[in-house]
Structures are given as structure tokens and as C-alpha cells.
Design a protein around this motif. Structure first.
Motif, PDB file in Angstrom:
ATOM      1  N   LEU A 136      37.279  42.532  36.635  1.00  0.00           N
ATOM      2  CA  LEU A 136      38.698  42.209  36.473  1.00  0.00           C
ATOM      3  C   LEU A 136      39.601  43.408  36.733  1.00  0.00           C
ATOM      4  O   LEU A 136      40.809  43.265  36.856  1.00  0.00           O
ATOM      5  CB  LEU A 136      38.962  41.662  35.062  1.00  0.00           C
ATOM      6  N   GLU A 137      39.005  44.602  36.772  1.00  0.00           N
ATOM      7  CA  GLU A 137      39.797  45.790  37.058  1.00  0.00           C
ATOM      8  C   GLU A 137      40.201  45.793  38.531  1.00  0.00           C
ATOM      9  O   GLU A 137      39.445  45.383  39.403  1.00  0.00           O
ATOM     10  CB  GLU A 137      38.987  47.055  36.740  1.00  0.00           C
ATOM     11  N   GLU A 138      41.410  46.296  38.798  1.00  0.00           N
ATOM     12  CA  GLU A 138      41.969  46.224  40.151  1.00  0.00           C
ATOM     13  C   GLU A 138      41.106  46.934  41.182  1.00  0.00           C
ATOM     14  O   GLU A 138      40.930  46.454  42.300  1.00  0.00           O
ATOM     15  CB  GLU A 138      43.387  46.818  40.160  1.00  0.00           C
ATOM     16  N   GLU A 139      40.544  48.104  40.822  1.00  0.00           N
ATOM     17  CA  GLU A 139      39.770  48.828  41.835  1.00  0.00           C
ATOM     18  C   GLU A 139      38.502  48.066  42.203  1.00  0.00           C
ATOM     19  O   GLU A 139      37.986  48.184  43.310  1.00  0.00           O
ATOM     20  CB  GLU A 139      39.422  50.243  41.367  1.00  0.00           C
ATOM     21  N   TYR A 140      38.004  47.257  41.269  1.00  0.00           N
ATOM     22  CA  TYR A 140      36.834  46.441  41.595  1.00  0.00           C
ATOM     23  C   TYR A 140      37.219  45.316  42.540  1.00  0.00           C
ATOM     24  O   TYR A 140      36.450  44.922  43.411  1.00  0.00           O
ATOM     25  CB  TYR A 140      36.204  45.883  40.311  1.00  0.00           C
ATOM     26  N   GLN A 141      38.410  44.780  42.332  1.00  0.00           N
ATOM     27  CA  GLN A 141      38.893  43.737  43.234  1.00  0.00           C
ATOM     28  C   GLN A 141      38.918  44.273  44.664  1.00  0.00           C
ATOM     29  O   GLN A 141      38.433  43.639  45.591  1.00  0.00           O
ATOM     30  CB  GLN A 141      40.317  43.306  42.825  1.00  0.00           C
ATOM     31  N   ARG A 142      39.472  45.468  44.822  1.00  0.00           N
ATOM     32  CA  ARG A 142      39.596  46.034  46.167  1.00  0.00           C
ATOM     33  C   ARG A 142      38.247  46.473  46.724  1.00  0.00           C
ATOM     34  O   ARG A 142      37.994  46.364  47.912  1.00  0.00           O
ATOM     35  CB  ARG A 142      40.559  47.226  46.137  1.00  0.00           C
ATOM     36  N   GLY A 143      37.381  46.987  45.833  1.00  0.00           N
ATOM     37  CA  GLY A 143      36.123  47.549  46.313  1.00  0.00           C
ATOM     38  C   GLY A 143      35.046  46.525  46.590  1.00  0.00           C
ATOM     39  O   GLY A 143      34.188  46.738  47.430  1.00  0.00           O
ATOM     40  N   GLU A 144      35.071  45.394  45.864  1.00  0.00           N
ATOM     41  CA  GLU A 144      33.945  44.478  45.952  1.00  0.00           C
ATOM     42  C   GLU A 144      34.273  43.131  46.594  1.00  0.00           C
ATOM     43  O   GLU A 144      33.390  42.393  46.981  1.00  0.00           O
ATOM     44  CB  GLU A 144      33.380  44.220  44.533  1.00  0.00           C
ATOM     45  N   THR A 145      35.526  42.760  46.654  1.00  0.00           N
ATOM     46  CA  THR A 145      35.869  41.470  47.238  1.00  0.00           C
ATOM     47  C   THR A 145      37.256  41.537  47.863  1.00  0.00           C
ATOM     48  O   THR A 145      38.115  42.283  47.397  1.00  0.00           O
ATOM     49  CB  THR A 145      35.809  40.351  46.176  1.00  0.00           C
ATOM     50  N   ASP A 146      37.465  40.759  48.897  1.00  0.00           N
ATOM     51  CA  ASP A 146      38.752  40.778  49.588  1.00  0.00           C
ATOM     52  C   ASP A 146      39.798  39.912  48.900  1.00  0.00           C
ATOM     53  O   ASP A 146      40.978  40.033  49.158  1.00  0.00           O
ATOM     54  CB  ASP A 146      38.570  40.290  51.037  1.00  0.00           C
ATOM     55  N   ASN A 165      41.324  37.985  45.238  1.00  0.00           N
ATOM     56  CA  ASN A 165      41.406  38.151  43.787  1.00  0.00           C
ATOM     57  C   ASN A 165      40.878  36.900  43.091  1.00  0.00           C
ATOM     58  O   ASN A 165      41.598  36.222  42.352  1.00  0.00           O
ATOM     59  CB  ASN A 165      42.873  38.392  43.394  1.00  0.00           C
ATOM     60  N   VAL A 166      39.596  36.587  43.333  1.00  0.00           N
ATOM     61  CA  VAL A 166      39.039  35.310  42.870  1.00  0.00           C
ATOM     62  C   VAL A 166      38.916  35.237  41.348  1.00  0.00           C
ATOM     63  O   VAL A 166      39.004  34.160  40.773  1.00  0.00           O
ATOM     64  CB  VAL A 166      37.665  35.051  43.519  1.00  0.00           C
ATOM     65  N   PHE A 167      38.728  36.376  40.690  1.00  0.00           N
ATOM     66  CA  PHE A 167      38.543  36.364  39.238  1.00  0.00           C
ATOM     67  C   PHE A 167      39.858  36.047  38.528  1.00  0.00           C
ATOM     68  O   PHE A 167      39.902  35.199  37.634  1.00  0.00           O
ATOM     69  CB  PHE A 167      37.994  37.713  38.771  1.00  0.00           C
ATOM     70  N   LYS A 168      40.904  36.734  38.926  1.00  0.00           N
ATOM     71  CA  LYS A 168      42.201  36.480  38.305  1.00  0.00           C
ATOM     72  C   LYS A 168      42.709  35.073  38.647  1.00  0.00           C
ATOM     73  O   LYS A 168      43.385  34.429  37.845  1.00  0.00           O
ATOM     74  CB  LYS A 168      43.207  37.546  38.722  1.00  0.00           C
ATOM     75  N   GLN A 169      42.346  34.619  39.834  1.00  0.00           N
ATOM     76  CA  GLN A 169      42.714  33.258  40.220  1.00  0.00           C
ATOM     77  C   GLN A 169      42.050  32.247  39.283  1.00  0.00           C
ATOM     78  O   GLN A 169      42.681  31.272  38.844  1.00  0.00           O
ATOM     79  CB  GLN A 169      42.303  32.991  41.664  1.00  0.00           C
ATOM     80  N   LEU A 193      41.096  32.825  36.203  1.00  0.00           N
ATOM     81  CA  LEU A 193      41.735  32.925  34.895  1.00  0.00           C
ATOM     82  C   LEU A 193      43.064  32.173  34.870  1.00  0.00           C
ATOM     83  O   LEU A 193      43.417  31.549  33.854  1.00  0.00           O
ATOM     84  CB  LEU A 193      41.947  34.387  34.515  1.00  0.00           C
ATOM     85  N   GLU A 194      43.796  32.254  35.956  1.00  0.00           N
ATOM     86  CA  GLU A 194      45.073  31.542  36.029  1.00  0.00           C
ATOM     87  C   GLU A 194      44.864  30.038  35.939  1.00  0.00           C
ATOM     88  O   GLU A 194      45.728  29.302  35.451  1.00  0.00           O
ATOM     89  CB  GLU A 194      45.807  31.901  37.329  1.00  0.00           C
ATOM     90  N   GLU A 195      43.674  29.602  36.382  1.00  0.00           N
ATOM     91  CA  GLU A 195      43.352  28.172  36.302  1.00  0.00           C
ATOM     92  C   GLU A 195      42.765  27.808  34.940  1.00  0.00           C
ATOM     93  O   GLU A 195      42.428  26.650  34.707  1.00  0.00           O
ATOM     94  CB  GLU A 195      42.373  27.810  37.416  1.00  0.00           C
ATOM     95  N   GLY A 196      42.597  28.816  34.080  1.00  0.00           N
ATOM     96  CA  GLY A 196      42.157  28.521  32.710  1.00  0.00           C
ATOM     97  C   GLY A 196      41.007  29.350  32.193  1.00  0.00           C
ATOM     98  O   GLY A 196      41.013  29.777  31.043  1.00  0.00           O
ATOM     99  N   GLU A 197      39.966  29.597  33.032  1.00  0.00           N
ATOM    100  CA  GLU A 197      38.793  30.310  32.515  1.00  0.00           C
ATOM    101  C   GLU A 197      37.865  30.711  33.664  1.00  0.00           C
ATOM    102  O   GLU A 197      37.931  30.141  34.762  1.00  0.00           O
ATOM    103  CB  GLU A 197      38.025  29.414  31.526  1.00  0.00           C
ATOM    104  N   MET A 254      32.877  21.644  33.706  1.00  0.00           N
ATOM    105  CA  MET A 254      32.364  22.815  34.418  1.00  0.00           C
ATOM    106  C   MET A 254      31.962  22.482  35.851  1.00  0.00           C
ATOM    107  O   MET A 254      31.951  23.346  36.717  1.00  0.00           O
ATOM    108  CB  MET A 254      31.152  23.410  33.666  1.00  0.00           C
ATOM    109  N   GLU A 255      31.623  21.224  36.102  1.00  0.00           N
ATOM    110  CA  GLU A 255      31.133  20.836  37.422  1.00  0.00           C
ATOM    111  C   GLU A 255      32.198  21.034  38.508  1.00  0.00           C
ATOM    112  O   GLU A 255      31.882  21.260  39.670  1.00  0.00           O
ATOM    113  CB  GLU A 255      30.699  19.375  37.385  1.00  0.00           C
ATOM    114  N   LYS A 256      33.474  20.993  38.105  1.00  0.00           N
ATOM    115  CA  LYS A 256      34.567  21.123  39.069  1.00  0.00           C
ATOM    116  C   LYS A 256      34.975  22.575  39.298  1.00  0.00           C
ATOM    117  O   LYS A 256      35.798  22.863  40.150  1.00  0.00           O
ATOM    118  CB  LYS A 256      35.780  20.334  38.578  1.00  0.00           C
ATOM    119  N   LYS A 257      34.400  23.491  38.524  1.00  0.00           N
ATOM    120  CA  LYS A 257      34.803  24.892  38.605  1.00  0.00           C
ATOM    121  C   LYS A 257      33.807  25.702  39.418  1.00  0.00           C
ATOM    122  O   LYS A 257      32.607  25.419  39.423  1.00  0.00           O
ATOM    123  CB  LYS A 257      34.919  25.490  37.193  1.00  0.00           C
ATOM    124  N   LYS A 258      34.311  26.732  40.085  1.00  0.00           N
ATOM    125  CA  LYS A 258      33.430  27.666  40.791  1.00  0.00           C
ATOM    126  C   LYS A 258      32.685  28.499  39.747  1.00  0.00           C
ATOM    127  O   LYS A 258      33.265  28.984  38.787  1.00  0.00           O
ATOM    128  CB  LYS A 258      34.225  28.581  41.718  1.00  0.00           C
TER     129      LYS A 258
END
Length: 589
Positions: free
Chosen positions: A325-335, A337-341, A343-347, A529-533
Motif C-alpha cells: 500500500l506504500e506509494e513506492e511499492y506501487q511504483r516499483g512493483e506494479t504500473d 494502483n490496484v490495491f488502493k482501487q 480499498l476504494e471499492e470496500g476491501e 468474494m466471488e465478484k472481487k479480484k
């Protein structure tokens, strides 16, 4: 060395005082040398310098002299220090960590990791027996090998260990652990006795009826058998001894603190009895590592606690998700922001695939942010107690030895191998499987060769085999074995490189299929859970092998589930490595 005299106590009003009288300066230097080296002799910690005798620090071990003084007199002297001549003692009670500070231990099959938390929430990793800056900077320095070596005299160690309840004067020359023990274990030596080493502690405790045998340089033997209730038939508890060494590395004057609260992770695949046996052994060993003033303080020891905290996979989830969830991990490991996305959807819906040495552990759960808190809820955990990497390597080694074209050669030369805990009954086991030093050496040699294949190093590394009379042979794995008579000095065992990879991939896929079945059960029980990534976090050192991610991609693709998952690399990630290069002295949990 010490001559002790008690002051004149004929007057009941006069405070009793124990003084250390040094006949001359040489005597004083002997005393200082003894206390500087005490922890080095006992548990291989670096020698202390003379600052432990100065007022800014004070020596814990000297406080046993001060502790004989009356409480009122101690208070008048300032409480924490006691001075006699040139020496200052310090009461370790005053260094007891507050109740909000914990030490955490992950007792693993191949390695054990310990860390401590300070009041500010910072984490510091604790190496066992290796505290130099050079050693701490090495890769894997904080992964302390889970291995014990019985060296010079087992019974001398046991007598010293049992002589006193706290911080006994044991000797590392009698029983060693961790990095020094592993270094000697890996050294090639014709006269090496493999029964001096115990490196199956965690696997053994979960295999009722299995036996561990140990011997020292004097030939003194100890057999350890664990029954179905986790009780041992012998008084010696090797897990307690290992925990004692871990505790002495946590609680000492280098660290400057005494920890009373401990968290243990555990494998969810282990029985409740096995988990409790490990916890109880660690409690006894950690208690033994405490200074006597702390251990005998009833009020303080009411705070002492060794708790089974979380299963290993769930513990990893908390660390990994917070990292990603840390910003540098977002930039370093994935293009994206799927994790924060998520969370915005709930969990965040997650699944941990913890591929360790002895076990394969799963944990499915969800994480939500509620205000400033991250709230985790476990939905399902489980796994396999036998699909760990070390077990896979042992199983393959035994299969190679057992192949008809190989076993006939080995039996003809009077060679045996050690049968793994996880292997069931097989035809003609008695001809090939043995319990000798040579049998254990042969199995360990082949496993180390196979480890290179596991790590994607496709080199056919030679290894050593030994017959029951101690004669050694150079050995190697070969694609094919010619019909020519085997050399008197060299042995070729047939095993195609493709067959090795097929076996490894087959075992990994078996674990992944089990993981997918657990996922299906979670979706069945929790329809939303079946509908969530689902974020799959690969954990454990064995997950670093490229085949693990490839097997996931293959199976998820063939089952039409690939779009449901997002696979995350095991920690430490590339971002961790970059941070470590920028800040080489910083601990990266």
C-alpha cells in the motif's frame, strides 16, 4: 577470583554490605575479562567492552553481589547502579521492556527469524550468534538457520543448563546453533559425524513416533522420541535449547533490554498439540534466558508471556499488504494502483500462498480500512504439512536413490540413504534405507545438489557419497548411465534434468490445486468474494523459484480463473532491495 567480605553488622541499625575485594590490579582485570567474555563463552555473542563497567551502562551479572544489600540502602544509592571500586553493576530489572513492547519469533523449518518492537513501533531484526556489522550486512543474516550441533560434551551442557534457573553458564563449544552450526554442517569433511547435527526440529515435532538421534564428540548419545501428544521420552528438549539461544541473543547487554512478552507464529497445518508443544518449549527456553533478578521478581514475571499469535500465512498478509500500500511499492512493483482501487471499492480480498521449508500454508481473508486502523478478517486457512520445499527435496532424493538403475549400484557398493519422515512404506526399503552416519551424509549431499536445480541453477554439481565402511566416492547426476562397470572412485546416478523439473513442477502444481480448492470453498461460503479480484501474495523462500509463478499462471489460465487473481511477488521485493541499497543499516522486516 572474587574475595567477598561482609561489613560489620553487629549494629542492627547498620546496613549490611557485600564488598568485592581485589587483591591487586591483576585480580581486577581477571574479573573484568570474565564478565566481558561471559556471553561470548555461553552463546557466541561478541565480547563486551569495558563500558559495561561504567556508570552509563553497568554490568547485569555483577548485580548479584549488589542484590544482597537491603532495599533501603539500594534506594539511597540510586536504585539502578551499585558501585564497588572501579566497577558499576546494573539491575536488569530496570532494563525490563514495558508491556507495550514485544519480541516476535517465526520458528521455521529451515530458518528462524526474531525481531523486537520499540515504543515507537520500529522493528529491529535480531541475528542469533552473529552480531558484527559485516555479518548483519550479508544476505540472509537475519534468517537464523534452525539447526543444533552437539559438539564437545552434551552432558556438560545439560549439567550447566540445569544447574541454575536463569542465564546458566553454558558453553557454545558444547552445543552450538544457527549460523556457526550450519557453517560446520555444510563443510566437506571425511570425518564429519552427521549425528552431531539436528536440523529437522520442526518436522520432527509434528511426526508422532519419529525419532531424533544425537551424539557428541565423546560419543555420548541421546535419543529423542515424540509421542502423539507431543511429549518426549527424554529430558532433553532440543526446541527448548534452540529457544534458549534465541532468548540469550534477544536479552543481553548489547541489546540493553530484557523482553517479557513474546509472539510466536505457527503453521495452521500443525496439530493443536504440536503447536502447544512448540509454544511450551519456547516458553521454557526464553524464560531460561532471563537474568535472575528479572526471573525471580514475582510482580514482573506476571507480565511474562509467550503467545501463539497468528498462523504464519496471516502474519505475512499483514506485513505484505501494508508494504504494497506504500506509494513506492506501487511504483516499483506494479504500473497501476490496484490495491488502493480495491480499498476504494470496500476491501482487499487476499490469499497467501506461503511456501516454506516444511509446510505449505494458506490464508484467505479480507482487509478494510476503518479510520486510521487496518482491519483484517481471516476467512479460511489451511494447507499441507508435507508440501514444503525441504520435504520435496528429501522426497526426490529418496526417489533417485530408489530408482532401480541407481539402487542396484548403491546396494552393490554397500551404500545406504536416510528415509525422509514424509515417505511411506516402500518395497525393499530395508536394503537401501539406513540410520548410519553414511546414510545421512549421502542424503544430505544429494539434497544440496538438488537445491541448485530448485533455484533454477542448471549446473550438474558433483557431490560425495560414502559407503558403510566410510569409503568416499565422487558422484553426479547423469542423463543416462552407460552399461560400463561403475568406477571404483566415481558413481553416476541416473536422473534426467527434465524429470527433475517435472517432479518439482508436479509438486508445486499439487499445492496450487489445493490452494484453488480452498479459494473455491471461500467463494462458496462468502458469496460476495466471488465478484472481487483476489490478490495472491507469494510468501516463503521457496516461492522465489521462477517455476512457482509459472505454475500459477499455467493452472489459473487452464482453469479460466486468471482474470480473478493478481499475483504479487514475495517480499523483499525490488523496492525493498532499492531501499536497502539506499539505507544499508536499516532493517527491512
Amino acid at each position: 577470583i572474587l574475595s567477598c567480605v561482609r561489613g560489620n553488622d553487629t549494629d542492627t541499625e547498620q546496613k549490611k554490605e557485600l564488598r568485592i575485594i581485589f587483591e591487586d590490579q591483576d585480580e581486577l582485570e581477571k574479573v573484568k575479562k570474565y564478565y566481558r567474555e561471559k556471553d561470548k563463552e555461553a552463546v557466541n555473542l561478541p565480547e563486551y567492552d569495558d563500558t559495561i563497567f561504567q556508570k552509563a551502562r553497568g554490568c547485569w551479572d555483577l548485580y548479584s553481589f549488589a542484590s544482597l544489600k537491603e532495599e533501603g540502602d539500594l534506594k539511597n544509592r540510586g536504585g539502578a547502579w551499585y558501585k564497588d571500586g572501579e566497577l558499576y553493576a546494573r539491575n536488569p530489572v530496570d532494563d525490563a521492556a514495558p508491556g507495550t513492547v514485544w519480541a516476535a519469533i517465526d520458528f521455521g523449518t529451515k530458518s528462524t527469524v526474531a525481531a523486537v518492537f520499540d515504543e515507537g513501533g520500529d522493528i529491529t531484526m535480531i541475528p542469533v550468534g552473529e552480531m558484527s556489522k559485516e555479518a548483519a550486512a550479508e544476505e540472509g543474516a537475519f534468517e537464523n538457520p534452525t539447526i543444533i550441533k552437539f559438539c564437545e560434551d552434551i552432558m556438560r551442557f545439560v549439567k550447566a543448563y540445569e544447574k541454575t534457573e536463569y542465564r546458566p553458564d553454558t558453553n557454545f563449544a558444547d552445543v552450538s546453533v544457527s549460523h556457526p552450526a550450519l557453517l560446520e554442517y555444510e563443510q566437506k569433511s571425511k570425518d564429519k559425524n552427521m549425528y552431531q547435527y539436528l536440523n529437522h526440529l520442526k518436522q520432527w515435532i509434528n511426526q508422532p513416533g519419529s525419532i531424533l538421534e544425537a551424539v557428541d564428540l565423546k560419543g555420548q548419545e541421546i535419543k529423542l522420541k515424540c509421542d502423539s501428544f507431543g511429549q518426549m521420552e527424554d529430558a532433553l528438549d532440543p526446541i527448548e535449547i534452540y529457544a534458549y539461544y534465541v532468548g540469550r541473543n534477544i536479552n543481553n547487554m548489547h541489546q540493553g533490554r530484557v523482553y517479557l512478552k513474546y509472539l510466536l507464529s505457527y503453521s495452521s497445518t500443525y496439530t493443536v498439540q504440536s503447536r502447544e508443544k512448540i509454544r511450551a518449549s519456547f516458553e521454557r527456553g526464553l524464560r531460561k534466558s532471563l537474568p535472575s533478578q528479572v526471573g525471580t521478581d514475582e510482580k514482573l514475571m506476571k507480565k511474562f508471556e509467550v503467545r501463539l499469535w497468528r498462523d504464519e500465512a496471516s502474519a505475512y498478509a499483514i506485513s505484505a499488504i501494508s508494504k504494497y500500500l506504500e506509494e513506492e511499492y506501487q511504483r516499483g512493483e506494479t504500473d497501476e494502483n490496484v490495491f488502493k482501487q480495491a480499498l476504494e471499492e470496500g476491501e482487499i480480498f487476499y490469499g497467501i500462498y506461503d511456501f516454506g521449508g516444511g509446510t505449505l500454508d494458506f490464508s484467505f481473508g479480507k482487509m478494510q480500512q476503518k479510520g486510521e486502523k487496518d482491519v483484517y478478517r481471516q476467512l479460511k486457512c489451511g494447507g499441507s504439512p508435507i508440501l514444503g520445499c525441504e520435504n520435496i527435496l528429501e522426497d526426490l532424493a529418496y526417489q533417485i536413490f530408489s530408482r532401480e538403475e541407481n539402487s542396484s549400484t548403491l546396494i552393490a557398493k554397500g551404500m545406504k540413504c536416510e528415509k525422509p519422515f514424509v515417505c511411506g512404506k516402500r518395497q525393499d526399503d530395508y536394503l537401501l534405507a539406513g540410520h548410519s552416519n553414511a546414510a545421512r551424509l549421502n542424503t544430505c549431499s544429494l539434497i544440496e545438489c538438488l537445491r541448485g536445480y530448485w533455484l533454477d541453477k542448471k549446473n550438474r554439481k558433483p557431490f560425495i557419497l560414502q559407503d558403510e565402511d566410510g569409503k568416499e566416492y565422487d558422484a553426479e547426476l547423469a542423463e543416462t548411465v552407460s552399461s560400463e562397470k561403475a568406477s571404483d572412485k566415481k558413481i553416476k546416478l541416473q536422473m534426467k534434468e527434465g524429470d527433475i523439473e517435472e517432479f518439482f513442477s508436479g509438486q508445486v502444481k499439487e499445492g496450487i490445486r489445493l490452494f484453488i480448492r480452498y479459494y473455491a470453498e471461500v467463494c462458496r461460503d462468502y458469496k460476495d468474494m466471488e465478484k472481487k479480484k483476489c490478490f495472491i501474495f507469494l510468501a516463503g523462500n521457496a516461492s522465489r523459484a521462477g517455476r512457482v509463478k509459472k505454475c500459477f499462471d499455467d493452472l489459473l489460465g487452464s482453469s479460466g480463473l486468471k482474470e480473478r487473481f493478481h499475483i504479487c511477488a514475495p517480499l523483499p521485493t525490488k523496492s525493498d532491495e532499492e531501499q536497502s541499497e539506499k539505507h544499508p543499516g536499516q532493517s527491512i522486516p
